[in-house]
Scaffold this motif. Structure first.
Motif, PDB file in Angstrom:
ATOM      1  N   VAL A   1       0.899  -1.295  -0.031  1.00 39.61           N
ATOM      2  CA  VAL A   1      -0.150   0.057  -0.041  1.00 39.61           C
ATOM      3  C   VAL A   1       0.998   1.215   0.017  1.00 39.61           C
ATOM      4  CG1 VAL A   1      -2.133  -1.061   1.041  1.00 39.61           C
ATOM      5  CG2 VAL A   1      -0.329  -0.116   2.444  1.00 39.61           C
ATOM      6  N   THR A   2       2.164   1.110  -0.279  1.00 39.19           N
ATOM      7  CA  THR A   2       2.977   2.484  -0.225  1.00 39.19           C
ATOM      8  C   THR A   2       2.660   3.297  -1.263  1.00 39.19           C
ATOM      9  OG1 THR A   2       4.846   0.980   0.785  1.00 39.19           O
ATOM     10  CG2 THR A   2       5.526   3.247  -0.117  1.00 39.19           C
ATOM     11  N   VAL A   3       2.197   2.543  -2.646  1.00 35.39           N
ATOM     12  CA  VAL A   3       2.023   3.620  -3.613  1.00 35.39           C
ATOM     13  C   VAL A   3       0.624   4.520  -3.323  1.00 35.39           C
ATOM     14  CG1 VAL A   3       1.547   3.864  -5.987  1.00 35.39           C
ATOM     15  CG2 VAL A   3       3.031   2.274  -5.405  1.00 35.39           C
ATOM     16  N   GLU A   4      -0.161   3.879  -2.709  1.00 34.45           N
ATOM     17  CA  GLU A   4      -1.515   4.533  -2.382  1.00 34.45           C
ATOM     18  C   GLU A   4      -1.199   5.530  -1.302  1.00 34.45           C
ATOM     19  OE1 GLU A   4      -2.439   0.997  -4.416  1.00 34.45           O
ATOM     20  OE2 GLU A   4      -1.146   0.997  -2.680  1.00 34.45           O
ATOM     21  N   ALA A   5      -0.234   5.163  -0.158  1.00 34.93           N
ATOM     22  CA  ALA A   5       0.158   6.379   0.839  1.00 34.93           C
ATOM     23  C   ALA A   5       0.947   7.345   0.185  1.00 34.93           C
ATOM     24  CB  ALA A   5       0.980   5.508   1.952  1.00 34.93           C
ATOM     25  N   HIS A   6       1.498   7.186  -0.887  1.00 34.99           N
ATOM     26  CA  HIS A   6       2.462   8.223  -1.239  1.00 34.99           C
ATOM     27  C   HIS A   6       1.100   9.335  -2.286  1.00 34.99           C
ATOM     28  CE1 HIS A   6       6.845   7.880  -1.718  1.00 34.99           C
ATOM     29  NE2 HIS A   6       6.446   6.749  -0.972  1.00 34.99           N
ATOM     30  N   ARG A   7       0.529   8.567  -2.937  1.00 33.16           N
ATOM     31  CA  ARG A   7      -0.448   9.450  -3.612  1.00 33.16           C
ATOM     32  C   ARG A   7      -1.672  10.110  -2.871  1.00 33.16           C
ATOM     33  NH1 ARG A   7      -0.799   4.760  -8.302  1.00 33.16           N
ATOM     34  NH2 ARG A   7       1.000   5.830  -9.605  1.00 33.16           N
ATOM     35  N   ASP A   8      -1.811   9.631  -1.700  1.00 30.30           N
ATOM     36  CA  ASP A   8      -2.573  10.350  -0.523  1.00 30.30           C
ATOM     37  C   ASP A   8      -1.910  11.657  -0.237  1.00 30.30           C
ATOM     38  OD1 ASP A   8      -4.422   8.310  -0.431  1.00 30.30           O
ATOM     39  OD2 ASP A   8      -3.641   7.535   1.456  1.00 30.30           O
ATOM     40  N   VAL A   9      -0.627  11.876  -0.254  1.00 29.00           N
ATOM     41  CA  VAL A   9       0.055  12.983   0.206  1.00 29.00           C
ATOM     42  C   VAL A   9       0.709  13.991  -1.241  1.00 29.00           C
ATOM     43  CG1 VAL A   9       0.628  11.957   2.188  1.00 29.00           C
ATOM     44  CG2 VAL A   9       2.317  12.111   0.475  1.00 29.00           C
ATOM     45  N   TYR A  10       0.689  13.278  -2.324  1.00 26.38           N
ATOM     46  CA  TYR A  10       1.328  14.168  -3.508  1.00 26.38           C
ATOM     47  C   TYR A  10       0.411  15.341  -3.938  1.00 26.38           C
ATOM     48  CZ  TYR A  10       4.279  10.188  -5.151  1.00 26.38           C
ATOM     49  OH  TYR A  10       5.052   9.191  -5.023  1.00 26.38           O
ATOM     50  N   GLU A  11       1.013  16.336  -4.187  1.00 28.97           N
ATOM     51  CA  GLU A  11       0.245  17.388  -4.745  1.00 28.97           C
ATOM     52  C   GLU A  11       0.635  17.397  -6.369  1.00 28.97           C
ATOM     53  OE1 GLU A  11       2.495  20.999  -3.252  1.00 28.97           O
ATOM     54  OE2 GLU A  11       1.856  20.533  -1.122  1.00 28.97           O
ATOM     55  N   LYS A  12       1.855  16.881  -6.770  1.00 28.75           N
ATOM     56  CA  LYS A  12       1.923  16.536  -8.265  1.00 28.75           C
ATOM     57  C   LYS A  12       2.409  15.162  -8.071  1.00 28.75           C
ATOM     58  CE  LYS A  12       1.934  21.164  -9.734  1.00 28.75           C
ATOM     59  NZ  LYS A  12       2.575  22.180 -10.504  1.00 28.75           N
ATOM     60  N   GLU A  13       2.160  14.442  -9.174  1.00 26.82           N
ATOM     61  CA  GLU A  13       2.893  13.129  -9.292  1.00 26.82           C
ATOM     62  C   GLU A  13       4.003  13.277 -10.507  1.00 26.82           C
ATOM     63  OE1 GLU A  13       2.276   8.306  -9.799  1.00 26.82           O
ATOM     64  OE2 GLU A  13       0.302   9.548  -9.407  1.00 26.82           O
ATOM     65  N   ILE A  14       4.913  12.563 -10.455  1.00 28.83           N
ATOM     66  CA  ILE A  14       6.170  12.670 -11.446  1.00 28.83           C
ATOM     67  C   ILE A  14       5.964  11.422 -12.282  1.00 28.83           C
ATOM     68  CG2 ILE A  14       8.605  12.865 -11.896  1.00 28.83           C
ATOM     69  CD1 ILE A  14       8.972  14.029  -8.992  1.00 28.83           C
ATOM     70  N   GLU A  15       4.921  11.298 -13.132  1.00 27.27           N
ATOM     71  CA  GLU A  15       4.660  10.335 -13.783  1.00 27.27           C
ATOM     72  C   GLU A  15       5.858   9.609 -14.622  1.00 27.27           C
ATOM     73  OE1 GLU A  15       2.677  13.040 -14.299  1.00 27.27           O
ATOM     74  OE2 GLU A  15       0.954  12.629 -13.569  1.00 27.27           O
ATOM     75  N   ALA A  16       6.703  10.448 -15.139  1.00 30.26           N
ATOM     76  CA  ALA A  16       7.799   9.897 -15.957  1.00 30.26           C
ATOM     77  C   ALA A  16       8.798   9.027 -14.877  1.00 30.26           C
ATOM     78  CB  ALA A  16       8.598  10.937 -16.659  1.00 30.26           C
ATOM     79  N   PHE A  17       8.597   9.233 -13.713  1.00 26.25           N
ATOM     80  CA  PHE A  17       9.705   8.462 -12.742  1.00 26.25           C
ATOM     81  C   PHE A  17       9.375   6.894 -12.873  1.00 26.25           C
ATOM     82  CE2 PHE A  17      10.642   6.315  -9.051  1.00 26.25           C
ATOM     83  CZ  PHE A  17      12.146   6.543  -8.971  1.00 26.25           C
ATOM     84  N   GLY A  18       8.117   6.682 -13.035  1.00 21.06           N
ATOM     85  CA  GLY A  18       7.823   5.166 -12.813  1.00 21.06           C
ATOM     86  C   GLY A  18       8.093   4.514 -14.293  1.00 21.06           C
ATOM     87  N   THR A  19       7.685   5.453 -15.405  1.00 18.55           N
ATOM     88  CA  THR A  19       8.128   4.875 -16.671  1.00 18.55           C
ATOM     89  C   THR A  19       9.474   4.626 -17.012  1.00 18.55           C
ATOM     90  OG1 THR A  19       6.025   6.363 -17.523  1.00 18.55           O
ATOM     91  CG2 THR A  19       7.698   5.539 -19.157  1.00 18.55           C
TER      92      THR A  19
END
Length: 180
Positions: free
Chosen positions: A88-106
């Motif tokens: 559930v780490t990704v969900e926790a991160h997304r709970d706090v993000y103001e902006k996601e850096i989509e390219a990082f995962g890619t």
């Protein structure tokens, strides 16, 4: 092509490392140790280190505490980026993000493909920004942490990296809060 501009001074970044695990303790946290070795070896500062259970609320609470800490510039978490019910780490991160850096995962997937082939699809590594702090959720394996650091973060967290890097835009991450 990316490169290091030797005419620029290196700027150490203050990085917190959080291991997400129900079973790891400080003495057997190999992934956390890998990140600490790499970031300090690169000249950065270990700002904080901790271990929390695979609980979304606990992870988000620690992320928020470090985001609020002016002594932390970047948060690296290791663990909980897979597909199982406890991840559930990704969900926790997304709970706090103001902006996601989509390219990082890619980009992480591209790097992983070279190392582990199609097994790379099982990681949900991600990155984002909140409160002027960068956050990156990395796999729980030492190899995944090495790949993320050596191939992506080492460069993006180095002010000398050209043509651009995360460090040079630190001052602008919260410019929206200064507008009237």
């Amino acid at each position: 092509m990316s490169r290091i501009d030797e005419t620029r001074d290196f700027i150490p970044v203050r990085i917190a490392v959080l291991t997400v695990s129900d079973t790891r303790k400080a003495e057997d946290d190999r992934s956390g140790d890998t990140l600490v070795e790499r970031l300090t070896g690169a000249g950065h500062v270990l700002a904080a280190r901790g271990i929390v259970r695979d609980e979304r609320a606990e992870i988000a609470a620690q992320l928020r505490a470090w985001i609020a800490d002016p002594g932390v510039d970047v948060i690296l978490t290791t663990g909980g980026t897979g597909l199982t019910g406890r991840d559930v780490t990704v969900e926790a991160h997304r709970d706090v993000y103001e902006k996601e850096i989509e390219a990082f995962g890619t980009v992480f997937t591209m790097v992983s493909m070279q190392k582990i082939g199609t097994s790379a699809v099982q990681s949900r590594a991600c990155g984002g920004v909140a409160g002027g702090t960068y956050l990156f959720a990395l796999p729980g394996s030492p190899g995944g942490c090495r790949d993320a650091w050596d191939e992506i973060l080492k460069w993006q967290l180095d002010y000398r990296h050209r043509p651009c890097n995360f460090v040079e835009i630190f001052p602008r991450l919260e410019e929206h809060r200064r507008r009237k």
